[in-house]
Design an enzyme around this catalytic site. Structure first.
Site, PDB file in Angstrom:
ATOM      1  CG  ASN A   1      -0.639 -11.138 -36.144  1.00  0.00           C
ATOM      2  OD1 ASN A   1       0.567 -11.413 -36.186  1.00  0.00           O
ATOM      3  ND2 ASN A   1      -1.130 -10.234 -35.313  1.00  0.00           N
TER       4      ASN A   1
ATOM      5  CD  GLU B   1      -4.247  -8.792 -35.185  1.00  0.00           C
ATOM      6  OE1 GLU B   1      -5.318  -8.428 -34.682  1.00  0.00           O
ATOM      7  OE2 GLU B   1      -3.836  -9.963 -35.105  1.00  0.00           O
TER       8      GLU B   1
ATOM      9  NE  ARG C   1       4.136  -9.058 -32.623  1.00  0.00           N
ATOM     10  CZ  ARG C   1       2.801  -8.990 -32.649  1.00  0.00           C
ATOM     11  NH1 ARG C   1       2.071  -9.974 -32.173  1.00  0.00           N
ATOM     12  NH2 ARG C   1       2.191  -7.955 -33.160  1.00  0.00           N
TER      13      ARG C   1
ATOM     14  CG  HIS D   1      -1.236  -5.491 -29.461  1.00  0.00           C
ATOM     15  ND1 HIS D   1      -0.544  -6.607 -29.913  1.00  0.00           N
ATOM     16  CD2 HIS D   1      -2.518  -5.887 -29.371  1.00  0.00           C
ATOM     17  CE1 HIS D   1      -1.377  -7.622 -30.070  1.00  0.00           C
ATOM     18  NE2 HIS D   1      -2.602  -7.210 -29.746  1.00  0.00           N
TER      19      HIS D   1
ATOM     20  CD  GLU E   1      -1.210 -11.581 -32.517  1.00  0.00           C
ATOM     21  OE1 GLU E   1      -2.368 -12.028 -32.631  1.00  0.00           O
ATOM     22  OE2 GLU E   1      -0.947 -10.424 -32.162  1.00  0.00           O
TER      23      GLU E   1
ATOM     24  CE1 TYR F   1      -4.609 -16.211 -33.231  1.00  0.00           C
ATOM     25  CE2 TYR F   1      -4.376 -14.270 -34.604  1.00  0.00           C
ATOM     26  CZ  TYR F   1      -4.087 -14.957 -33.449  1.00  0.00           C
ATOM     27  OH  TYR F   1      -3.256 -14.391 -32.503  1.00  0.00           O
TER      28      TYR F   1
HETATM   29  O1  IFM Z   1      -5.701 -11.598 -28.760  1.00  0.00           O
HETATM   30  C1  IFM Z   1      -5.617 -11.166 -30.069  1.00  0.00           C
HETATM   31  C2  IFM Z   1      -4.407 -10.270 -30.265  1.00  0.00           C
HETATM   32  O2  IFM Z   1      -4.432  -9.190 -29.405  1.00  0.00           O
HETATM   33  C3  IFM Z   1      -4.384  -9.752 -31.681  1.00  0.00           C
HETATM   34  N1  IFM Z   1      -4.510 -10.817 -32.632  1.00  0.00           N
HETATM   35  C4  IFM Z   1      -5.544 -11.785 -32.444  1.00  0.00           C
HETATM   36  C5  IFM Z   1      -5.502 -12.321 -31.023  1.00  0.00           C
HETATM   37  C6  IFM Z   1      -6.642 -13.342 -30.828  1.00  0.00           C
HETATM   38  O3  IFM Z   1      -7.861 -12.720 -31.027  1.00  0.00           O
END
Ligand code: IFM
Length: 450
Positions: free
Chosen positions: A283, A161, A72, A116, A348, A285
């Site tokens: 995505n 995002e 990706r 992006h 992600e 985290y």
């Molecule tokens: O690096 C970023 C990415 O560009 C978008 N999602 C979160 C990642 C970590 O912050």
């Protein structure tokens, strides 16, 4: 994981390519922002980044060594249309043609994302995402890239995002273009969604998805339930509902009443935005724990100043984000339960740590999150793929190069790539079809094969 599960890694154009003035590329909002003193830690910029523009063959060879099934990446709009509209620079498109061909040669499926965050600066000069015209220009650009690569690309992602583009870009100013205008941020969110919908239409016949940064939002206690509802509304539902249900959540519209009247939303917009998706990119985290605050604090969550993020007491990555793999499973189950069925991909997931190349903490993070994915699949979530963030260490936006998310270490002085232990571990997981069983977690930072 089931056969056919997509195993990949992800990057984005401004974070790795460098070559910002090469082959006709125009300036983007991130070039301007990074060049503004005080905006990016250490004064770092994406001027050279990981020099992927020149080293993409080496990087594709690395991907092949890792056994990736998919890659990706994002297409830099200012390479394709240096002014953001009108004239197309074939040299920019040629770079992506070469990249895609190199991937296909190695049997790696290209998964381009069209946006992006590197908006051509001339479009920002004309008002940026708060202006409706930017959505129309985005659809034109999507059509150009689609036409150039449609014979070689199957899965397309429109936006990465949009929450960050809208609310970090136009409310907190922590991201480019660095504006602090809450009402403009809400308009930007809508025009990003509209741009997505118009792009889907412009790429008729393609398999198209969009990637959102979603998370779990929990209240610290019963008195904080409204705070959690508000943040969930502004982080998750303000994008999920228009895309998957064709409407803005009524409570979010209410919360935003003092910020904007929503008169930028035209009658057919939501029908355009909710065109059927072929997949949703997720995505994930970190989780969020929130509370009501007595003192108003301006934040990305415009319309809800009396809310604060609180410490959940969990271990954190080096960027300061709490780790909660169970949150990923819960998020996936929520999508299954509350929204119309759509195939999902984790586009992600990953962690910043400064312990390379022996990055056991990253291995633990990835393994726990992959287990969460497996649990979700067992519970009926239509999860079809996983992309680790990131293939390479790269430009981490306003943190510059200090935060390293890569499976592969990049020495920025020499551009030498070195596989971290996590890269070898991930390659092994892919080779075993996702089988994590033989890997045992010893503690937060150690992971061993039994
Ligand atoms: O690096 C970023 C990415 O560009 C978008 N999602 C979160 C990642 C970590 O912050």
């Amino acid at each position: 994981m089931r056969p056919g599960f997509v195993w990949g890694a992800a990057t984005s154009s401004y974070q790795i390519e460098g070559a910002v003035a090469e082959d006709g590329r125009g300036p983007s909002i991130w070039d301007t922002f990074a060049a503004t003193p005080g905006k990016v830690d250490n004064g770092d910029t994406g001027e050279v980044a990981a020099d992927h523009y020149h080293r993409y063959r080496e990087d594709v060879a690395l991907m092949a060594d890792l056994g990736l099934g998919a890659y990706r990446f994002s297409v830099a709009w200012p390479r394709v249309q240096p002014l953001g509209s009108g004239a197309v620079d074939q040299r920019g498109l040629d770079f992506y043609r070469r990249l895609v061909d190199a991937l296909l040669d190695k049997g790696i499926e290209p998964w381009p994302t069209l946006y992006h965050w590197d908006l051509p600066q001339p479009l920002e000069d004309a008002g940026g995402w708060p202006e409706r015209d930017t959505a129309l220009r985005f659809a034109d650009y999507a059509a150009v890239v689609h036409e150039a690569l449609a014979d070689r690309v199957t899965h397309w992602t429109t936006l990465n995002e949009p929450w960050c583009s809208a609310f970090l870009g136009y409310a907190t100013g922590r991201h480019a273009p660095g504006r602090r205008e809450p009402a403009a941020a809400v308009r930007a969110a809508h025009h990003l969604l509209l741009g997505h919908g118009l792009a889907v239409r412009a790429m008729a016949g393609a398999r198209v998805g969009v990637t959102l940064n979603l998370t779990t939002v929990s209240p610290r206690g019963p008195a904080d339930a409204d705070a959690a509802r508000r943040i969930d509304g502004m982080q998750n539902r303000i994008f999920l509902d228009p895309l998957l249900r064709g409407s803005y959540p009524a409570d979010v519209v209410d919360d935003l009443r003092g910020t904007t009247s929503f008169d930028h939303v035209r009658p057919d917009d939501l029908a355009t935005i909710s065109a059927p998706l072929d997949f949703l990119g997720v995505n994930y985290y970190s989780p969020m724990l929130v509370a009501r605050s007595a003192v108003p604090t301006p934040s990305a969550y415009v319309g809800s100043p009396h809310v604060e993020m609180v410490d959940g007491g969990r271990a954190r990555t080096s960027i300061g984000w709490e780790i909660d793999a169970g949150g990923l499973r819960d998020l996936l189950l929520r999508l299954r339960d509350e929204y119309p069925a759509v195939p999902l991909h984790i586009t992600e997931n990953g962690a910043a740590f400064d312990d390379s190349p022996h990055d056991t903490a990253r291995i633990a993070y990835l393994a726990d999150h992959l287990r969460a994915c497996a649990e979700a699949i067992d519970l009926g979530v239509p999860l079809r793929g996983y992309f680790a963030w990131s293939l390479l260490d790269n430009f981490e936006w306003s943190y510059g190069y200090a935060q390293r998310f890569g499976l592969v270490h990049v020495d920025y002085a020499t551009q030498r790539r070195t596989l971290k232990d996590s890269a070898r571990w991930y390659a092994d997981v892919i080779a075993r079809g996702g089988e994590l069983g033989s890997l045992q977690r010893v503690d937060d930072h150690t992971w061993e094969r039994s």
